[in-house]
Design a protein around this motif. Structure first.
Motif, PDB file in Angstrom:
ATOM      1  N   TRP A 411       0.863  -1.181   0.000  1.00  0.00           N
ATOM      2  CA  TRP A 411       0.000   0.000   0.000  1.00  0.00           C
ATOM      3  C   TRP A 411       0.901   1.233   0.000  1.00  0.00           C
ATOM      4  O   TRP A 411       1.738   1.415   0.894  1.00  0.00           O
ATOM      5  CB  TRP A 411      -0.909   0.033   1.215  1.00  0.00           C
ATOM      6  N   TRP A 422       2.992   7.272 -10.702  1.00  0.00           N
ATOM      7  CA  TRP A 422       1.748   6.781 -10.094  1.00  0.00           C
ATOM      8  C   TRP A 422       0.515   7.299 -10.823  1.00  0.00           C
ATOM      9  O   TRP A 422      -0.602   6.970 -10.449  1.00  0.00           O
ATOM     10  CB  TRP A 422       1.723   7.161  -8.612  1.00  0.00           C
ATOM     11  N   ARG A 426      -6.272   7.350  -9.886  1.00  0.00           N
ATOM     12  CA  ARG A 426      -6.365   5.894  -9.762  1.00  0.00           C
ATOM     13  C   ARG A 426      -5.769   5.482  -8.430  1.00  0.00           C
ATOM     14  O   ARG A 426      -4.901   6.159  -7.885  1.00  0.00           O
ATOM     15  CB  ARG A 426      -5.685   5.194 -10.926  1.00  0.00           C
ATOM     16  N   ASP A 427      -6.244   4.332  -7.916  1.00  0.00           N
ATOM     17  CA  ASP A 427      -5.718   3.830  -6.651  1.00  0.00           C
ATOM     18  C   ASP A 427      -4.933   2.536  -6.842  1.00  0.00           C
ATOM     19  O   ASP A 427      -4.608   1.854  -5.867  1.00  0.00           O
ATOM     20  CB  ASP A 427      -6.843   3.640  -5.620  1.00  0.00           C
ATOM     21  N   ASP A 428      -4.653   2.207  -8.117  1.00  0.00           N
ATOM     22  CA  ASP A 428      -3.798   1.059  -8.406  1.00  0.00           C
ATOM     23  C   ASP A 428      -2.565   1.567  -9.150  1.00  0.00           C
ATOM     24  O   ASP A 428      -2.309   2.761  -9.202  1.00  0.00           O
ATOM     25  CB  ASP A 428      -4.553   0.019  -9.229  1.00  0.00           C
ATOM     26  N   SER A 429      -1.788   0.651  -9.731  1.00  0.00           N
ATOM     27  CA  SER A 429      -0.627   1.050 -10.524  1.00  0.00           C
ATOM     28  C   SER A 429      -0.425   0.075 -11.671  1.00  0.00           C
ATOM     29  O   SER A 429      -0.389  -1.147 -11.449  1.00  0.00           O
ATOM     30  CB  SER A 429       0.637   1.067  -9.662  1.00  0.00           C
ATOM     31  N   TYR A 432       2.835  -2.031 -10.962  1.00  0.00           N
ATOM     32  CA  TYR A 432       2.865  -3.057  -9.918  1.00  0.00           C
ATOM     33  C   TYR A 432       1.444  -3.535  -9.647  1.00  0.00           C
ATOM     34  O   TYR A 432       0.668  -2.852  -8.962  1.00  0.00           O
ATOM     35  CB  TYR A 432       3.475  -2.499  -8.633  1.00  0.00           C
ATOM     36  N   PRO A 433       1.059  -4.716 -10.143  1.00  0.00           N
ATOM     37  CA  PRO A 433      -0.322  -5.183  -9.970  1.00  0.00           C
ATOM     38  C   PRO A 433      -0.747  -5.389  -8.520  1.00  0.00           C
ATOM     39  O   PRO A 433      -1.947  -5.390  -8.232  1.00  0.00           O
ATOM     40  CB  PRO A 433      -0.320  -6.520 -10.728  1.00  0.00           C
ATOM     41  N   THR A 434       0.209  -5.555  -7.601  1.00  0.00           N
ATOM     42  CA  THR A 434      -0.148  -5.805  -6.205  1.00  0.00           C
ATOM     43  C   THR A 434      -0.182  -4.529  -5.371  1.00  0.00           C
ATOM     44  O   THR A 434      -0.339  -4.594  -4.151  1.00  0.00           O
ATOM     45  CB  THR A 434       0.867  -6.776  -5.569  1.00  0.00           C
ATOM     46  N   ARG A 436      -1.621  -0.823  -4.080  1.00  0.00           N
ATOM     47  CA  ARG A 436      -2.819  -0.005  -3.872  1.00  0.00           C
ATOM     48  C   ARG A 436      -2.379   1.365  -3.353  1.00  0.00           C
ATOM     49  O   ARG A 436      -1.500   1.456  -2.490  1.00  0.00           O
ATOM     50  CB  ARG A 436      -3.749  -0.678  -2.860  1.00  0.00           C
ATOM     51  N   GLN A 437      -2.980   2.414  -3.887  1.00  0.00           N
ATOM     52  CA  GLN A 437      -2.598   3.768  -3.493  1.00  0.00           C
ATOM     53  C   GLN A 437      -3.606   4.393  -2.528  1.00  0.00           C
ATOM     54  O   GLN A 437      -4.816   4.231  -2.687  1.00  0.00           O
ATOM     55  CB  GLN A 437      -2.501   4.681  -4.716  1.00  0.00           C
TER      56      GLN A 437
END
Length: 457
Positions: A411, A422, A426-429, A432-434, A436-437
């Motif tokens: 996270w 980043w 968005r709250d992902d990336s 890096y698939p794992t 969370r932002q």
């Protein structure tokens, strides 16, 4: 990316002293002086006016223009210095006002326009920043200041998802002092993506921080798949970790002389060489791995901690010799006390991954931190501990990149003026698939970030 350069008032352009020789007509010299003033090139403008006065020594208008030029140059210089000082104090709105005041005096000043663009980016207005960068570039194409603007414009373009334009702009860094010398120290010719790699030795070398190296080393296996023998040249803290990376034949300490190779490429130029777009980011994880025996040892030690084991890192590294990096670090780092809301989360045990001076901060009441960082001597050691944890939570530091590269849940506690990588909204990336932002809703809003993280845990 290159550190933000808050530029001082510009030096006179190369060859400005010869302006009288190329334009003997006093009216033309007067016109040139006016244009140079608009660009903020005060010494060159003064040279032109003095040349005009040599042709018309009794002209009161020219003498008055020269006197006014001195006053105007002093004002603009003071406003630029004031803006730079305000940036250093994080008084960004006031700094923006200073640079806008410069532009009222010298509307063609590349320095002021470039600094204004960077401030707009920092204030969360990337579209306006991009327009300001474009204007600055049009004012003095080909100048050193324009190359600085181009390298900075890369940040805005990448943040907005324009990878093609952003990677191309970012190559302007190699025309800047410091970068030029770094590139000159690497003898093999540059690989641009067009040259065949089969049967050739390709040197990929680290040019920036640990996090950048961990993010972009993902391209090494792609180069190997094209037939290259891939050599890495990286900081010593990364050599053990990267020595076992698939597709990498050799890993060299960057303190030593570069190894012989047929071609070379800096790591952050690889996205351009591979034509990376937001949809073609090589995001397969894990692309790095920790030593299995060390991971097993850590899991055995962590077994005594009931519940989820979560690693924490709350501050970046210090850069005492890099003022721009220090400014950024103040924004990306938080005090450990800001994580007080995590103390109330049940069923979680927190493990410190923080190194450096910030590791000495006392945790807030109720937040228990298990700390084995004195056993972490390089990134191979850190990777083993990270791989044994259930989750890593951290600000924008190399540890976040390490967790993402290992394919571990991570996270990111992200500052308001986010790094380009980043992206926006968005709250992902996609890198890096794992990951969370958790983003700040406003500059400095770590309290809101910590509250949302506590609720998510």
């Amino acid at each position: 990316m290159p550190g933000r350069r808050w530029w001082p008032p510009p030096l006179p352009p190369c060859g400005s002293a010869s302006v009288a020789e190329t334009a003997p007509d006093w009216q033309e010299l007067h016109r040139q002086a006016h244009e140079l003033q608009e660009e903020g090139a005060w010494e060159a403008a003064a040279t032109a006016l003095r040349a005009a006065l040599r042709l018309r020594p009794g002209d009161a208008g020219l003498r008055r223009a020269l006197a006014l030029l001195g006053s105007r140059a002093a004002l603009v210089g003071r406003l630029i210095d004031e803006g730079v000082a305000l940036v250093a104090q994080d008084r960004i709105a006031e700094a923006e006002a200073s640079f806008r005041a410069v532009l009222r005096q010298a509307p063609r000043s590349v320095v002021a326009r470039g600094n204004l663009a960077a401030l707009l980016l920092r204030r969360g207005r990337p579209e306006q920043a991009l327009a300001a960068f474009d204007t600055a570039l049009a004012l003095a194409p080909g100048s050193l200041d324009a190359e600085r603007v181009r390298a900075d414009r890369a940040t805005a373009r990448l943040l907005l998802g324009d990878f093609a334009g952003g990677w191309a702009d970012f190559e302007a860094r190699w025309r800047l002092p410091g970068y030029r010398e770094a590139a000159a120290a690497i003898a093999p010719p540059r690989w641009t993506g067009a040259e065949p790699l089969a049967g050739r030795r390709l040197l990929l070398w680290a040019e920036q921080g640990y996090g950048d190296t961990l993010q972009f080393v993902r391209y090494a296996p792609l180069a190997a798949a094209r037939g290259a023998t891939v050599l890495l040249r990286v900081p010593p803290a990364l050599t053990r970790l990267l020595a076992g990376m698939p597709g990498v034949a050799e890993v060299h300490d960057m303190r030593a002389e570069p190894p012989p190779a047929d071609l070379s490429c800096p790591l952050l130029s690889l996205p351009l060489a591979f034509g990376t777009t937001p949809d073609s980011i090589p995001a397969q994880v894990p692309y790095l791995a920790a030593d299995p025996a060390r991971v097993a040892a850590w899991r055995g030690r962590l077994a005594g901690l009931p519940g989820r084991r979560v690693g924490l890192v709350w501050a970046g590294g210090l850069h005492p010799d890099e003022p721009d990096a220090q400014l950024m670090d103040r924004r990306r780092s938080m005090p450990l006390s800001a994580l007080a809301p995590l103390a109330g989360v049940e069923g979680v045990r927190f493990v410190s991954l923080q190194v450096g001076p910030a590791s000495g901060q006392a945790p807030p009441p109720g937040l228990v931190l298990h700390d084995w960082t004195d056993e972490l001597h390089d990134f191979a050691d850190t990777a083993a501990l990270v791989a044994a944890l259930d989750l890593v939570i951290g600000v924008d530091t190399a540890v976040v990149h390490l967790a993402g590269a290992l394919g571990r849940p991570v996270w990111l506690l992200n500052r308001f003026d986010t790094c380009w990588r980043w992206l926006l909204h968005r709250d992902d990336s996609p890198w890096y698939p794992t990951l969370r932002q958790f983003r700040q809703a406003a500059p400095g809003d770590w309290a809101g970030v910590a509250a949302r993280v506590a609720a998510a845990l």
